[in-house]
Design an enzyme around this catalytic site. Sequence first.
Site, mmCIF file in Angstrom:
data_model
loop_
_atom_site.group_PDB
_atom_site.id
_atom_site.type_symbol
_atom_site.label_atom_id
_atom_site.label_comp_id
_atom_site.label_asym_id
_atom_site.label_seq_id
_atom_site.Cartn_x
_atom_site.Cartn_y
_atom_site.Cartn_z
ATOM 1 N N ASP A 93 43.559 -3.442 30.173
ATOM 2 C CA ASP A 93 44.017 -4.806 30.008
ATOM 3 C C ASP A 93 45.445 -4.873 30.552
ATOM 4 O OD1 ASP A 93 44.039 -7.227 27.235
ATOM 5 O OD2 ASP A 93 44.319 -7.423 29.399
ATOM 6 N N SER A 94 45.873 -6.080 30.941
ATOM 7 C CA SER A 94 47.075 -6.189 31.785
ATOM 8 C C SER A 94 48.383 -6.272 31.008
ATOM 9 C CB SER A 94 46.961 -7.451 32.646
ATOM 10 O OG SER A 94 46.691 -8.561 31.788
ATOM 11 N N ASP A 147 48.274 -12.335 32.657
ATOM 12 C CA ASP A 147 48.072 -13.723 32.234
ATOM 13 C C ASP A 147 48.855 -14.000 30.959
ATOM 14 O OD1 ASP A 147 46.585 -11.955 30.633
ATOM 15 O OD2 ASP A 147 45.129 -13.499 30.132
ATOM 16 N N ASP A 267 34.905 -6.285 24.507
ATOM 17 C CA ASP A 267 35.730 -5.199 23.948
ATOM 18 C C ASP A 267 36.387 -5.693 22.668
ATOM 19 O OD1 ASP A 267 38.103 -6.784 25.256
ATOM 20 O OD2 ASP A 267 38.987 -5.213 23.966
ATOM 21 N N CYS A 305 20.279 4.251 10.762
ATOM 22 C CA CYS A 305 21.155 4.697 11.864
ATOM 23 C C CYS A 305 20.907 6.163 12.203
ATOM 24 C CB CYS A 305 22.619 4.502 11.447
ATOM 25 S SG CYS A 305 23.790 5.023 12.718
ATOM 26 N N CYS A 307 23.156 7.977 14.031
ATOM 27 C CA CYS A 307 24.418 8.576 14.509
ATOM 28 C C CYS A 307 24.686 9.895 13.794
ATOM 29 C CB CYS A 307 25.584 7.609 14.322
ATOM 30 S SG CYS A 307 26.339 7.620 12.683
ATOM 31 N N CYS A 310 25.552 9.495 10.050
ATOM 32 C CA CYS A 310 24.450 9.101 9.154
ATOM 33 C C CYS A 310 23.374 10.181 9.043
ATOM 34 C CB CYS A 310 23.820 7.794 9.644
ATOM 35 S SG CYS A 310 24.921 6.392 9.420
ATOM 36 N N HIS A 336 30.372 6.143 13.328
ATOM 37 C CA HIS A 336 29.270 5.251 12.944
ATOM 38 C C HIS A 336 29.454 3.834 13.507
ATOM 39 C CE1 HIS A 336 26.205 3.057 10.861
ATOM 40 N NE2 HIS A 336 27.149 2.174 10.557
HETATM 41 C C1 LIG Z 1 45.773 -7.777 18.769
HETATM 42 C C2 LIG Z 1 44.616 -7.335 17.917
HETATM 43 C C3 LIG Z 1 44.741 -5.954 17.367
HETATM 44 O O1 LIG Z 1 43.428 -7.360 18.727
HETATM 45 C C4 LIG Z 1 42.515 -8.265 18.152
HETATM 46 C C5 LIG Z 1 43.172 -8.779 16.886
HETATM 47 O O2 LIG Z 1 44.457 -8.267 16.833
HETATM 48 C C6 LIG Z 1 43.198 -10.273 17.001
HETATM 49 C C7 LIG Z 1 44.505 -10.979 16.830
HETATM 50 O O3 LIG Z 1 44.047 -12.233 16.282
HETATM 51 C C8 LIG Z 1 42.829 -12.029 15.593
HETATM 52 C C9 LIG Z 1 41.785 -13.043 16.012
HETATM 53 C C10 LIG Z 1 43.150 -12.063 14.086
HETATM 54 O O4 LIG Z 1 42.372 -10.752 15.985
HETATM 55 O O5 LIG Z 1 42.709 -10.591 18.298
HETATM 56 C C11 LIG Z 1 42.441 -9.403 19.078
HETATM 57 C C12 LIG Z 1 41.101 -9.582 19.726
HETATM 58 N N1 LIG Z 1 41.149 -10.845 20.460
HETATM 59 C C13 LIG Z 1 41.592 -10.884 21.707
HETATM 60 N N2 LIG Z 1 41.965 -9.819 22.447
HETATM 61 C C14 LIG Z 1 42.381 -10.333 23.645
HETATM 62 C C15 LIG Z 1 42.914 -9.718 24.786
HETATM 63 C C16 LIG Z 1 43.333 -10.524 25.878
HETATM 64 N N3 LIG Z 1 43.895 -9.933 26.983
HETATM 65 C C17 LIG Z 1 44.353 -10.704 27.994
HETATM 66 N N4 LIG Z 1 44.931 -10.128 29.074
HETATM 67 N N5 LIG Z 1 44.272 -12.057 27.976
HETATM 68 C C18 LIG Z 1 43.695 -12.712 26.932
HETATM 69 O O6 LIG Z 1 43.639 -13.959 26.938
HETATM 70 C C19 LIG Z 1 43.199 -11.932 25.811
HETATM 71 C C20 LIG Z 1 42.632 -12.545 24.683
HETATM 72 C C21 LIG Z 1 42.229 -11.739 23.608
HETATM 73 N N6 LIG Z 1 41.711 -12.051 22.402
#
Ligand SMILES: CC1(C)O[C@H]2[C@@H](O1)[C@@]1(COC(C)(C)O1)O[C@@H]2CNc1nc2cc3nc(N)[nH]c(=O)c3cc2[nH]1
Length: 373
Positions: A93-94, A147, A267, A305, A307, A310, A336
């Site tokens: 991821d960027s 982005d 992911d 499961c 795995c 399990c 798991h």
């Molecule tokens: C940061 C962390 C650990 O990853 C989880 C979790 O917290 C969290 C934080 O807000 C909740 C919903 C509570 O869950 O959302 C993460 C999983 N959602 C997500 N990952 C992303 C990665 C992304 N990367 C890029 N380059 N651009 C994006 O627009 C983008 C959007 C994304 N949305």
Amino acid sequence: MAVKYELIKTCAQTGARLGRLHTPHGVIDTPTFMPVGTQASVKGMSPEELKTLGAQIILSNTYHLFLRPGHELVKEAGGLHRFMNWDRPILTDSGGFQVFSLSEMRKITEEGVQFRSHINGDKLSLTPESATQVQNALGADIIMAFDECPPYPAEYEYVKQSTERTSRWAERCLKAHSRSHDQALFGIVQGGMHADLRKQSALDLTSLDFPGYAMGGLSVGEPKHFMYEMLEETIPYLPGNKPRYLMGVGSPDALIEGSIRGVDMFDCVLPTRIARNGTLMTSQGRMVVRNAKYTNDFGPMDPECSCYACRNYSRAYIRHLIKADEMFGLRLTTIHNLHFLVNLMVQVREAIREDRLGTFREEFFEKYGMADN
Ligand SMILES: CC1(C)O[C@H]2[C@@H](O1)[C@@]1(COC(C)(C)O1)O[C@@H]2CNc1nc2cc3nc(N)[nH]c(=O)c3cc2[nH]1
């Protein structure tokens, strides 16, 4: 050979599709779930264990590796595959999203983002050019455009300005992307929860002809039906012969719903993160194995499961390890949960092959429960 998507078939019952993503480090069957190894390690997992549970591709993160140990060191080590001894595909991821979710004091300008390291407070910056160059140095098979993921909720005008800037940044990433590597640079569609901005972002990015497209700006705390609506508003404007990647999604229901709407790649840190506090994804729904009710339960975490955890260990043993703060306990829950999601995608692909993903969805939700999990 760069990254090439092969569409095998579309499910007759839904908009899901079965595909294969060919990369320099191997083939990925899609729809696929990609375990997250943010700092060049899927926490607690060896590459052999990841292969045994069926992982075909893993994620790592530009923001984290840029801060520590630095992309030059990883390049000196021979690139990320050598550094972490993972010879299958990697996607990085960027960094845009992580700057906002992790760093203090950040400032966005047309140039890029200035921020303070969450590790030592150093003043740093990432731009479309530098984020692309860092990823070129890390050497992942698939790299992501730099982005901005707008916060949720956000004003329409803010999302509009941010999305238009992300499109300009995408073009700068393409220009900066070194063609000397066999890496594929994917564009990231933004647009918040607004159908018109999603469409415009998709049109802007597809005019740049990326080899694959992610949908960002989702799974940021919005109600899931908003996310599904935005998929339905975006995917029709993405080319059918390129992969579609929904970023940050990793709950069983969302993987099925996203696949039904034509998503090929997912992911999320969810399975590995909740494993570390003893929460499991099982065929009967979520289970918190550290609960006292499992003290004398000598059965497997999930009877359905296959795995390693399990097949060889009981709920009582794993609960004991977690309570005793024994590392092995969290390794078993991680094995798991990752196996559960990777295996769920095996079943999703089978259902697409047999044109019955809609039926599979009903059966799975019946057993798993529709709870927000
Ligand atoms: C940061 C962390 C650990 O990853 C989880 C979790 O917290 C969290 C934080 O807000 C909740 C919903 C509570 O869950 O959302 C993460 C999983 N959602 C997500 N990952 C992303 C990665 C992304 N990367 C890029 N380059 N651009 C994006 O627009 C983008 C959007 C994304 N949305």
